[in-house]
Design a protein around this motif. Structure first.
Motif, short mmCIF file in Angstrom:
data_model
loop_
_atom_site.label_atom_id
_atom_site.label_comp_id
_atom_site.label_asym_id
_atom_site.label_seq_id
_atom_site.Cartn_x
_atom_site.Cartn_y
_atom_site.Cartn_z
N TYR A 1 41.89 59.54 39.29
CA TYR A 1 41.10 59.47 38.07
C TYR A 1 39.71 58.90 38.39
CZ TYR A 1 45.56 60.05 35.54
OH TYR A 1 46.75 60.51 35.06
N SER A 2 38.81 58.99 37.41
CA SER A 2 37.45 58.53 37.68
C SER A 2 37.43 57.03 38.00
CB SER A 2 36.52 58.84 36.50
OG SER A 2 37.02 58.31 35.30
N GLU A 3 38.33 56.25 37.37
CA GLU A 3 38.49 54.85 37.75
C GLU A 3 39.92 54.38 37.55
OE1 GLU A 3 33.99 54.50 37.15
OE2 GLU A 3 35.53 55.18 35.76
N SER A 4 40.27 53.36 38.32
CA SER A 4 41.51 52.62 38.11
C SER A 4 41.16 51.14 38.03
CB SER A 4 42.50 52.86 39.26
OG SER A 4 42.97 54.20 39.25
N ALA A 5 41.95 50.40 37.24
CA ALA A 5 41.70 48.98 37.02
C ALA A 5 42.82 48.15 37.65
CB ALA A 5 41.62 48.68 35.52
N PHE A 6 42.44 46.97 38.17
CA PHE A 6 43.37 46.11 38.89
C PHE A 6 43.23 44.68 38.35
CE2 PHE A 6 42.28 49.70 41.47
CZ PHE A 6 43.48 50.08 42.09
N LEU A 7 44.33 44.12 37.88
CA LEU A 7 44.33 42.78 37.30
C LEU A 7 44.92 41.76 38.27
CD1 LEU A 7 45.58 43.26 33.61
CD2 LEU A 7 43.24 43.19 34.47
N THR A 8 44.26 40.59 38.31
CA THR A 8 44.79 39.44 39.02
C THR A 8 44.54 38.21 38.14
OG1 THR A 8 42.70 39.24 40.24
CG2 THR A 8 44.52 40.39 41.34
N ALA A 9 44.91 37.05 38.65
CA ALA A 9 44.77 35.81 37.88
C ALA A 9 43.31 35.54 37.55
CB ALA A 9 45.35 34.64 38.67
N PRO A 10 43.05 34.87 36.43
CA PRO A 10 41.67 34.60 36.04
C PRO A 10 41.03 33.53 36.90
CG PRO A 10 43.16 33.48 34.55
CD PRO A 10 44.02 34.32 35.46
N PRO A 11 39.71 33.54 37.03
CA PRO A 11 39.05 32.44 37.73
C PRO A 11 39.11 31.17 36.90
CG PRO A 11 37.42 33.87 36.71
CD PRO A 11 38.76 34.54 36.53
N GLN A 12 39.01 30.05 37.54
CA GLN A 12 39.05 28.77 36.84
C GLN A 12 37.89 28.68 35.86
OE1 GLN A 12 39.10 25.41 39.47
NE2 GLN A 12 39.53 23.94 37.85
N GLY A 13 38.18 28.25 34.65
CA GLY A 13 37.14 28.07 33.65
C GLY A 13 36.80 29.30 32.84
N LEU A 14 37.53 30.40 33.03
CA LEU A 14 37.21 31.62 32.27
C LEU A 14 37.43 31.41 30.77
CD1 LEU A 14 36.45 34.64 32.21
CD2 LEU A 14 38.88 35.17 32.49
N GLY A 15 38.43 30.63 30.41
CA GLY A 15 38.76 30.46 29.00
C GLY A 15 39.75 31.51 28.55
N GLY A 16 39.96 31.58 27.26
CA GLY A 16 40.94 32.51 26.73
C GLY A 16 42.31 31.88 26.65
N GLU A 17 43.16 32.52 25.89
CA GLU A 17 44.52 32.03 25.71
C GLU A 17 45.32 32.20 26.99
OE1 GLU A 17 48.40 33.26 22.99
OE2 GLU A 17 46.37 33.79 22.32
N PRO A 18 46.12 31.22 27.38
CA PRO A 18 46.94 31.37 28.58
C PRO A 18 47.78 32.65 28.53
CG PRO A 18 47.02 29.11 27.81
CD PRO A 18 46.28 29.89 26.76
N GLY A 19 47.79 33.38 29.64
CA GLY A 19 48.52 34.63 29.70
C GLY A 19 47.77 35.82 29.13
N ARG A 20 46.55 35.58 28.61
CA ARG A 20 45.75 36.67 28.03
C ARG A 20 44.35 36.70 28.63
NH1 ARG A 20 48.44 38.89 23.58
NH2 ARG A 20 46.52 39.99 23.05
N ALA A 21 44.17 36.09 29.78
CA ALA A 21 42.90 36.09 30.49
C ALA A 21 43.16 36.54 31.93
CB ALA A 21 42.26 34.70 30.48
N PHE A 22 42.24 37.37 32.46
CA PHE A 22 42.48 38.02 33.75
C PHE A 22 41.16 38.25 34.49
CE2 PHE A 22 45.51 39.47 30.59
CZ PHE A 22 46.74 39.31 31.22
N THR A 23 41.27 38.37 35.80
CA THR A 23 40.22 39.00 36.60
C THR A 23 40.54 40.49 36.64
OG1 THR A 23 39.88 37.05 37.97
CG2 THR A 23 39.18 39.17 38.89
N ILE A 24 39.52 41.33 36.45
CA ILE A 24 39.72 42.77 36.50
C ILE A 24 38.68 43.38 37.42
CG2 ILE A 24 38.30 43.17 34.42
CD1 ILE A 24 40.25 45.49 33.73
#
Length: 288
Positions: free
Chosen positions: A46-69
């Motif tokens: 596909y034109s792009e694929s997305a990959f999620l990992t744990a969020p960086p420290q200090g990103l904010g957001g609700e636990p379990g709903r914040a990610f690095t993409i």
């Protein structure tokens, strides 16, 4: 939520798996290096694929709903991809419920809200701070030559410009729908120009009415001829038409994309008074 490195397939900006823009989605990319993510994206095709990992420290957001993409085309990583963000958000919404998400992208922090109406999930992303810049006359001449578009076929009311809302896109406006429909460009020539100017796509647009546009996005730097629905470019276009004074705030734009490819999709672009960021909304659906 998933088995390790499971690759899901979702379309964005359509609730029909046969419409919109498909994206690969890896909800747990822990342990994958750049080469592995690129290989997966190339295999998915596909034109792009997305990959999620744990969020960086200090990103904010609700636990379990914040990610690095991170986003990879079959040929390279891109800093931001709107349709893969929407696809990923819909996939997460199916698993952890509607509500707010926060993504750390290489372009900056992108909040996304997943909502549900009539059994259909939709995602609204908020872009990073947008901006635009002029394109040099020599570069514009080269772009038109690569596209095989005469300069006379451009809409003088929407001058060519490079716009950014997470990634760089050259906006070129066609004077007629027929001009937009006739896309047969020099792939290698356009790719070379885009790499030199650090462009993700060329956003070709035709304005049907004040708030309705038809768009197409050549994407040779990603290894595909055309992107079926391009959320990052939609955000960039929204910022640009506001800069140009083509619409008054607040405004909601409707972008139709993918019709000429047989994969119709709809992108909704919201401009809010007092907020330079752009909101791009679309539905999504899993591809079996």
């Amino acid at each position: 939520m998933t088995t390790t490195h499971e690759v899901l397939r979702y379309t964005a900006f359509s609730d029909d798996p046969a419409g919109g823009n498909p994206a690969g989605v890896v909800l747990d990319a822990t342990g994958l290096d750049d080469a592995a993510m690129l290989a997966i994206a190339a295999d998915v095709g596909y034109s792009e694929s997305a990959f999620l990992t744990a969020p960086p420290q200090g990103l904010g957001g609700e636990p379990g709903r914040a990610f690095t993409i991170r986003y990879f085309s079959p040929k390279a990583e891109v800093p931001f991809c709107g349709h893969a963000t929407v696809a990923t958000a819909v996939a997460l919404g199916e698993r952890i419920g509607t509500g707010d998400l926060v993504f750390a992208t290489r372009a900056g922090t992108v909040p996304v809200t997943v909502s549900e109406a009539g059994g259909t999930l939709r995602a609204t992303l908020t872009t990073v701070e947008p901006h635009s810049e002029d394109i040099a006359d020599t570069d514009l001449t080269e772009a038109l030559a690569a596209l095989r578009w005469p300069a006379a076929d451009l809409d003088p009311a929407i001058p060519p410009r490079i716009a950014f809302a997470g990634a760089r896109h050259l906006v070129l406006a066609a004077a007629t729908r027929a001009r937009l429909a006739d896309l047969a460009y020099d792939f290698d020539r356009l790719e070379a120009l885009m790499r030199r100017l650090d462009l993700t796509t060329v956003q070709l647009v035709w304005r049907e009415s004040e708030h309705v546009f038809h768009v197409r996005d050549p994407f040779p730097v990603g290894g595909v001829v055309e992107d079926p629905a391009t959320g990052a470019a939609a955000g960039a276009l929204g910022a640009y038409v506001r800069e140009l004074g083509l619409v008054s705030e607040p405004a909601e734009l409707t972008l139709h994309q993918g019709e000429d490819m047989g994969r119709p999709g709809v992108l909704t672009v919201e401009l809010r008074a007092g907020d330079r960021r752009i909101r791009v909304t679309g539905t999504g659906a899993r591809i079996d």
